[in-house]
Design a protein around this motif. Structure first.
Motif, PDB file in Angstrom:
ATOM      1  N   LYS A 151       0.838  -1.206   0.000  1.00 48.84           N
ATOM      2  CA  LYS A 151       0.000   0.000   0.000  1.00 48.84           C
ATOM      3  C   LYS A 151       0.871   1.253   0.000  1.00 48.84           C
ATOM      4  O   LYS A 151       0.638   2.196  -0.765  1.00 48.84           O
ATOM      5  N   VAL A 152       1.890   1.276   0.847  1.00 38.53           N
ATOM      6  CA  VAL A 152       2.781   2.427   0.941  1.00 38.53           C
ATOM      7  C   VAL A 152       3.536   2.629  -0.377  1.00 38.53           C
ATOM      8  O   VAL A 152       3.625   3.749  -0.902  1.00 38.53           O
ATOM      9  N   ASN A 153       4.050   1.549  -0.947  1.00 43.91           N
ATOM     10  CA  ASN A 153       4.864   1.660  -2.164  1.00 43.91           C
ATOM     11  C   ASN A 153       4.030   2.017  -3.392  1.00 43.91           C
ATOM     12  O   ASN A 153       4.482   2.791  -4.238  1.00 43.91           O
ATOM     13  N   THR A 202       3.347   5.642  -3.144  1.00 41.62           N
ATOM     14  CA  THR A 202       4.548   6.396  -3.512  1.00 41.62           C
ATOM     15  C   THR A 202       4.635   6.523  -5.029  1.00 41.62           C
ATOM     16  O   THR A 202       4.894   7.602  -5.562  1.00 41.62           O
ATOM     17  N   ALA A 227       9.080   7.180   2.370  1.00 44.45           N
ATOM     18  CA  ALA A 227       7.655   6.851   2.528  1.00 44.45           C
ATOM     19  C   ALA A 227       7.467   5.713   3.529  1.00 44.45           C
ATOM     20  O   ALA A 227       6.545   5.739   4.356  1.00 44.45           O
ATOM     21  N   LEU A 228       8.341   4.718   3.475  1.00 44.73           N
ATOM     22  CA  LEU A 228       8.238   3.594   4.413  1.00 44.73           C
ATOM     23  C   LEU A 228       8.516   4.048   5.847  1.00 44.73           C
ATOM     24  O   LEU A 228       7.837   3.618   6.784  1.00 44.73           O
ATOM     25  N   ALA A 283       5.608   5.844   7.174  1.00 47.16           N
ATOM     26  CA  ALA A 283       4.502   4.924   7.455  1.00 47.16           C
ATOM     27  C   ALA A 283       4.732   4.099   8.718  1.00 47.16           C
ATOM     28  O   ALA A 283       3.841   3.362   9.147  1.00 47.16           O
TER      29      ALA A 283
END
Length: 176
Positions: free
Chosen positions: A84-86, A89, A104-105, A108
């Motif tokens: 979801k995070v990637n 991004t 971003a990771l 998160a």
């Protein structure tokens, strides 16, 4: 002077108003089709709409919750959140580089000290065909890869390597 007779030819086409009989359709059949078509137009009847079978969306109580970080969890438990995070991004920046994924990771909730990332450029300064990044979670790893050689974004979970790392090969320091 003699007059020549005028020759008249017979028409080879059907006249426009020849009707059903001239087209080869029996008159009785044509009348039946017209009668059936007009049957719904008799006085005293009200047209009614037939309900369609269009499904109406309904809320489900069993819908899957949005992926969340599972602190202390395994790589497999955290893979949906990692993805979801990637993907977010990449949606924000389709040309995301290694630092973009790492930042971003971290934002998160993943721990920066547990991450690795490959270089964004080749040894001669060209854009790398793909980059890899990872998060070590206990004895398993979350690994993401993005780029042309990878066919876009891909991810997986793997056991930690015997070296204690997640990625093989040259990685860059995460020193920002």
């Amino acid at each position: 002077m003699t007059r020549r007779p005028v020759l008249r030819s017979r028409p080879t086409h059907r006249p426009r108003n020849a009707g059903a009989a001239a087209s080869g359709v029996p008159v009785a059949l044509a009348a039946a089709v017209v009668a059936l078509a007009l049957a719904g137009c008799t006085p005293g009847t009200t047209p009614t709409a037939t309900p369609s079978a269009t499904p109406t969306p309904t809320a489900t109580a069993t819908g899957a919750p949005a992926p969340e970080l599972v602190p202390g969890g395994t790589a497999q438990q955290n893979l949906p959140f990692f993805n979801k995070v990637n993907t977010a991004t990449l949606a924000a920046n389709p040309d995301a580089k290694g630092r973009d994924f790492i930042d971003a990771l971290v934002a998160a909730g993943f721990t920066k000290a547990d991450m690795q990332v490959t270089v964004d450029t080749t040894t001669i300064g060209l854009k790398a065909n793909s980059i890899q990044f990872s998060v070590k979670m206990g004895d398993t790893c979350l690994i993401g890869q993005n780029g042309a050689d990878a066919g876009g974004y891909n991810s997986m979970t793997t056991p930690v390597l015997s070296t204690g790392a997640c990625l093989i090969g040259q990685t860059r320091p995460i020193d920002w």
